[in-house]
Scaffold this motif. Sequence first.
Motif, short mmCIF file in Angstrom:
data_model
loop_
_atom_site.label_atom_id
_atom_site.label_comp_id
_atom_site.label_asym_id
_atom_site.label_seq_id
_atom_site.Cartn_x
_atom_site.Cartn_y
_atom_site.Cartn_z
N PRO A 165 -2.27 26.14 25.16
CA PRO A 165 -3.00 25.31 24.19
C PRO A 165 -3.09 26.02 22.84
N GLU A 166 -3.06 25.24 21.77
CA GLU A 166 -3.10 25.82 20.43
C GLU A 166 -4.34 26.67 20.20
N ARG A 167 -5.45 26.28 20.82
CA ARG A 167 -6.69 27.04 20.62
C ARG A 167 -6.58 28.48 21.12
N MET A 168 -5.65 28.75 22.04
CA MET A 168 -5.50 30.10 22.57
C MET A 168 -4.90 31.06 21.54
N SER A 169 -4.14 30.54 20.59
CA SER A 169 -3.53 31.39 19.57
C SER A 169 -4.17 31.21 18.20
N ALA A 170 -5.24 30.41 18.15
CA ALA A 170 -5.81 30.00 16.86
C ALA A 170 -6.47 31.15 16.09
N GLY A 171 -6.83 32.22 16.77
CA GLY A 171 -7.48 33.32 16.08
C GLY A 171 -6.53 34.24 15.35
N TYR A 212 -16.35 28.62 15.39
CA TYR A 212 -14.91 28.85 15.54
C TYR A 212 -14.74 30.11 16.39
N VAL A 213 -14.79 29.93 17.69
CA VAL A 213 -14.92 31.04 18.63
C VAL A 213 -13.59 31.39 19.31
N TRP A 251 -14.23 33.31 22.97
CA TRP A 251 -14.51 32.23 23.92
C TRP A 251 -13.29 31.95 24.80
N ASN A 252 -12.11 32.17 24.27
CA ASN A 252 -10.89 31.99 25.07
C ASN A 252 -10.85 32.94 26.27
N ASP A 253 -11.63 34.00 26.20
CA ASP A 253 -11.59 35.04 27.22
C ASP A 253 -12.59 34.81 28.35
N VAL A 254 -13.34 33.70 28.28
CA VAL A 254 -14.28 33.37 29.36
C VAL A 254 -13.48 32.81 30.53
#
Length: 272
Positions: free
Chosen positions: A86-92, A223-224, A231-234
């Motif tokens: 998912p894009e959110r996984m690389s968003a940081g 924006y976690v 937050w991706n690491d939970v």
Amino acid sequence: MNVSILQMVSIVSYSNAYLNDQLPEISNQGEKISMYCNKVLFHIPVEGNETQYTTQAPIDWFLSLKYRGVQQVKLHYKSVPNLNMPERMSAGFVGGAGIWMVETVLDGKSEFWYSKWQVDEHQRKLGSDRIWTVTYKKAPITELLTEVYTVDTQAEELKLILSELVSFCSEIKESGWQSIFAGAKTVLDNAKPSVSTYLKDMIVDGGYTPEALALMEAADRSYVFGGMGSWNDVVSFETKEQESTYLALSDKLYASLNKCILAFANSCVIDR
């Protein structure tokens, strides 16, 4: 928030201020948009020979907008589907949050400017915290479908998602994340930014309503998405249902935050 997105938010803010003749208030814009950067440059294609270009610093690019017939400057975003992650996984990470571009609106067409971030090895070896050279280039397109999002609508949407996240974090006993999401929701409930938000240093003062500033701060606070410790690491859940809820809420939050950023950034656009 992803620093490359924040830089574009800042460029949109200062660009529209220049178009609105707010020159005295923004004399230090070069420093503000260059956070973590050694250089920020714009490559301007030479008219009649777009294989060649001239290089402009941000101040020169801002000053050239009216000369080139630019009427408005907007922020543009397009998600990038990825079946593997998912894009959110690389968003940081730089370049990992979909396609973000600065749109310059002219008469009957638009220009879309994308950024390329490269590490300056010399600055890195010196131990500098400004290790990035950022280059903005014009994409070979003149029109893209653009969704319009409003501050009020996105604030209400984000509040609902944050409420769900606060309850969910209480259920899974994640008090730290619960506090983060609750703090972001409080900013929206108050409909004005806190005195501590650093985002005030990245945009032109007076170009936004208190509600818009509150939306941007709440989006930044929530924006976690990033790497280890984010937050991706939970990953630890007592039940499959909790895991499913986590995934669904994470996707909802990420999608909403992107719309919030667009709503805020483009709320400063002037009408011409």
